[in-house]
Write an enzyme that holds these catalytic residues in place. Structure first.
Site, PDB file in Angstrom:
ATOM      1  N   ASN A  18       0.752   0.013   5.859  1.00  0.00           N
ATOM      2  CA  ASN A  18       1.173  -0.666   4.651  1.00  0.00           C
ATOM      3  C   ASN A  18       2.161  -2.126   5.248  1.00  0.00           C
ATOM      4  O   ASN A  18       3.243  -1.853   6.014  1.00  0.00           O
ATOM      5  CB  ASN A  18       2.484   0.102   4.076  1.00  0.00           C
ATOM      6  N   GLY A  19       1.646  -3.035   4.751  1.00  0.00           N
ATOM      7  CA  GLY A  19       2.309  -4.324   5.350  1.00  0.00           C
ATOM      8  C   GLY A  19       1.392  -5.385   5.662  1.00  0.00           C
ATOM      9  O   GLY A  19       0.341  -5.357   5.223  1.00  0.00           O
ATOM     10  N   TYR A  76      10.356  -4.492  -8.407  1.00  0.00           N
ATOM     11  CA  TYR A  76       9.089  -4.303  -9.026  1.00  0.00           C
ATOM     12  C   TYR A  76       8.069  -3.172  -8.167  1.00  0.00           C
ATOM     13  O   TYR A  76       7.551  -2.429  -9.051  1.00  0.00           O
ATOM     14  CB  TYR A  76       8.140  -5.394  -9.085  1.00  0.00           C
ATOM     15  N   ASP A  81      11.835  -9.122 -18.462  1.00  0.00           N
ATOM     16  CA  ASP A  81      10.829  -8.706 -17.426  1.00  0.00           C
ATOM     17  C   ASP A  81      11.388  -8.611 -15.925  1.00  0.00           C
ATOM     18  O   ASP A  81      12.458  -9.181 -15.833  1.00  0.00           O
ATOM     19  CB  ASP A  81       9.560  -9.499 -17.498  1.00  0.00           C
ATOM     20  N   ASP A  82      10.652  -7.828 -15.248  1.00  0.00           N
ATOM     21  CA  ASP A  82      11.403  -7.705 -13.828  1.00  0.00           C
ATOM     22  C   ASP A  82      11.441  -9.064 -13.045  1.00  0.00           C
ATOM     23  O   ASP A  82      12.252  -9.385 -12.067  1.00  0.00           O
ATOM     24  CB  ASP A  82      10.389  -6.498 -13.326  1.00  0.00           C
ATOM     25  N   CYS A 141       0.818  -1.113  -0.007  1.00  0.00           N
ATOM     26  CA  CYS A 141      -0.013   0.097  -0.005  1.00  0.00           C
ATOM     27  C   CYS A 141       0.931   1.460   0.140  1.00  0.00           C
ATOM     28  O   CYS A 141       2.056   1.156   0.391  1.00  0.00           O
ATOM     29  CB  CYS A 141      -0.792   0.041   1.260  1.00  0.00           C
ATOM     30  N   THR A 179       8.685  -1.651 -16.170  1.00  0.00           N
ATOM     31  CA  THR A 179       9.475  -1.928 -14.860  1.00  0.00           C
ATOM     32  C   THR A 179      10.949  -2.406 -15.322  1.00  0.00           C
ATOM     33  O   THR A 179      11.925  -2.229 -14.727  1.00  0.00           O
ATOM     34  CB  THR A 179       8.712  -3.056 -13.820  1.00  0.00           C
ATOM     35  N   GLY A 188      -1.095   0.734  -4.793  1.00  0.00           N
ATOM     36  CA  GLY A 188      -2.421   0.121  -4.439  1.00  0.00           C
ATOM     37  C   GLY A 188      -3.488   1.017  -5.299  1.00  0.00           C
ATOM     38  O   GLY A 188      -3.397   2.240  -5.145  1.00  0.00           O
TER      39      GLY A 188
END
Length: 491
Positions: free
Chosen positions: A101-102, A256, A364-365, A2, A302, A28
């Site tokens: 966040n988490g 990412y 790609d990442d 988030c 990315t 998010g």
């Protein structure tokens, strides 16, 4: 994952919080909210949707006050409904609004403690509400007559003692100020900034430094693992180490999650991705010194930084083979497999002339479910590529992430229980090459001795906080796309 932001200003901060959330939107896209303090009143508006859709002119006009916090939500397992939009609020003690966040890995156990021992009721399935109520309880048992910064820091220390997992939080404590803290491992990022105005010094905290940049704040430093910051309504900054720091920041932020123009732990995300491309090029050269690659192409966006330097190191042309529709969200955080699959074709379109009769290396990442990668490889073949090679700037994702990144059930991870050759076959690539884990760590760390380790759990299966018995098994039951779809239908 988030996005969180908090500002202690000298004038109304709602507009700045809105702007900060727009540049954290990549963290998010499910819900957003802002809470401000205007004197003794806390004003809050939140809803499902993008930042631009949640806040209209009337909503913003009501969010008055010189201090505030903002949150944009990514729907982690079990927290996907409108009532889980943040910030959360409790009125006792003092009045507290919190954004987080988490993920707490012992949230279920704490939920029981809060009800049976602390006499607090949790009304949603969100672990953010659990974190808020733990903080509120620990504040409530401090000195009610005169709450000092030391009492607040003591309460944060008690939060660290009770809560396990990866978390960064911002909170408004009415009558006292803005509080921000980070778990003892520093798994989820949090940075501190300041800016000078004619009225005096203003402070901000945010998930990524890019939010500070666009608001004109100077990046001071990261909030340290286990540290808490208190910015009083008088504008005075206090900080304290509230738990022993054992740093292990999430390496997937650099792979990412974070924007390339952010700086986390003093490390440029862009430069880390450049180094990922350099070491991946060396790996390709060692595995296939006589490669027949005609052109290197990134999967936007990315992987572009890594792909550009990789092409230069291999001595082959770099080309943009796919055009991205900027109005489609990140497929990694789409809510279901059906929606993700449909979104790939909506999101990317191949430029046929760049593929025709060429041996193409797509970069790609990372590869998570493999759904997107498989479709992109087929798109390259349909556009006329003679061979399609695929390179991942990250190692195989074999294990769930439990610290706030809602990766799918382990059974839905394409590399789980499979060799790289088996993944290559499933993807339909002519050749697949992954980054080595040690190479990834070295590329991100770049010689920094003060970061002894990173959280690499989704690659290595090693969880820095440890996990309760059966935690991963129980996580499987709520993370599958079928379980998520059932919850959406029931809501």
């Amino acid at each position: 994952m988030c996005g969180i932001i908090g500002i202690m200003g000298k004038s109304d901060v709602a507009g700045a919080l809105y702007d900060g959330l727009t540049v954290l939107q990549h963290r998010g896209q499910d819900a957003a909210g802002i809470a401000t303090v205007d004197g003794s009143r806390l004003r809050l508006h939140k809803a499902n949707g993008l930042v631009r859709d949640v806040f209209g002119p009337v909503d913003m006009a009501r969010l008055t006050g010189h201090a505030g916090i903002g949150h944009c939500r990514y729907p982690t397992a079990g927290a996907e409904n409108a009532e889980e939009a943040q910030p959360f609020y409790v009125n006792s003690p003092y009045g507290i609004a919190l954004g987080h966040n988490g993920n707490l890995t012992n949230a279920d156990a704490i939920r029981g403690q809060l009800f049976e021992e602390d006499r607090r009721h949790i009304n949603t399935s969100s672990d953010s509400e659990v974190l808020l109520n733990v903080f509120a309880h620990e504040l409530a048992i401090q000195d009610r007559m005169r709450l000092t910064p030391e009492h607040i820091f003591k309460a944060v220390g008690a939060v660290h003692a009770r809560c396990k997992g990866g978390y960064a939080a911002v909170a408004l404590l009415l009558g006292h100020g803005l509080v921000a803290f980070r778990d003892p491992h520093g798994i989820r990022p949090l940075v501190l900034g300041q800016r000078w105005t004619a009225q005096g010094m203003e402070y901000a905290v945010a998930s990524e430094s890019v939010a500070l940049d666009i608001l004109g704040f100077e990046l001071l430093r990261d909030v340290a693992p286990g540290e808490a910051v208190l910015i009083g309504f008088d504008g005075v900054l206090h900080h304290r180490q509230c738990a022993e720091a054992t740093p292990a920041p999430c390496i997937f932020e650099y792979v990412y999650l974070a924007r390339p123009d952010s700086i986390i732990e003093g490390i440029s995300v862009y430069q880390a991705r450049v180094r990922m491309g350099e070491v991946l090029a060396r790996r390709i050269q060692s595995l296939r010194p006589d490669h027949d690659i005609d052109v290197v192409m990134p999967i936007p966006d990315t992987a572009r930084s890594a792909a550009l330097v990789l092409a230069a190191a291999l001595g082959v042309p770099f080309r943009e083979g796919f055009v991205k529709n900027r109005y489609i969200g990140r497929t990694f955080i789409m809510p279901g497999q059906t929606e993700r699959a449909k979104s790939v074709r909506r999101k990317l379109n191949a430029i046929g002339q760049e593929f025709r009769d060429k041996v193409v290396l797509l970069v790609d990442d990372s590869i998570v479910r493999g759904t997107t990668s498989k479709q992109i490889i087929q798109m390259a073949r349909d556009a006329g590529a003679r061979k399609v090679y695929f390179a991942s700037a990250a190692p195989p994702v074999r294990h769930p992430n439990v610290y706030g990144i809602d990766m799918p059930s382990a059974l839905e991870l394409i590399a789980n229980g499979r060799t790289e050759e088996q993944v290559q076959t499933l993807l339909g690539a002519d050749w697949l090459v992954y980054q080595g884990l040690d190479d990834l760590v070295d590329a991100v760390r770049d010689g920094r001795a003060d970061i002894p380790r990173f959280d690499t759990s989704c690659f290595s299966g090693e969880y820095v906080t440890g996990l309760e018995t059966n935690y991963l098994r129980d996580l499987e039951l709520i993370r599958s796309d079928e379980a998520k779809q059932a919850r959406r239908l029931a809501s």
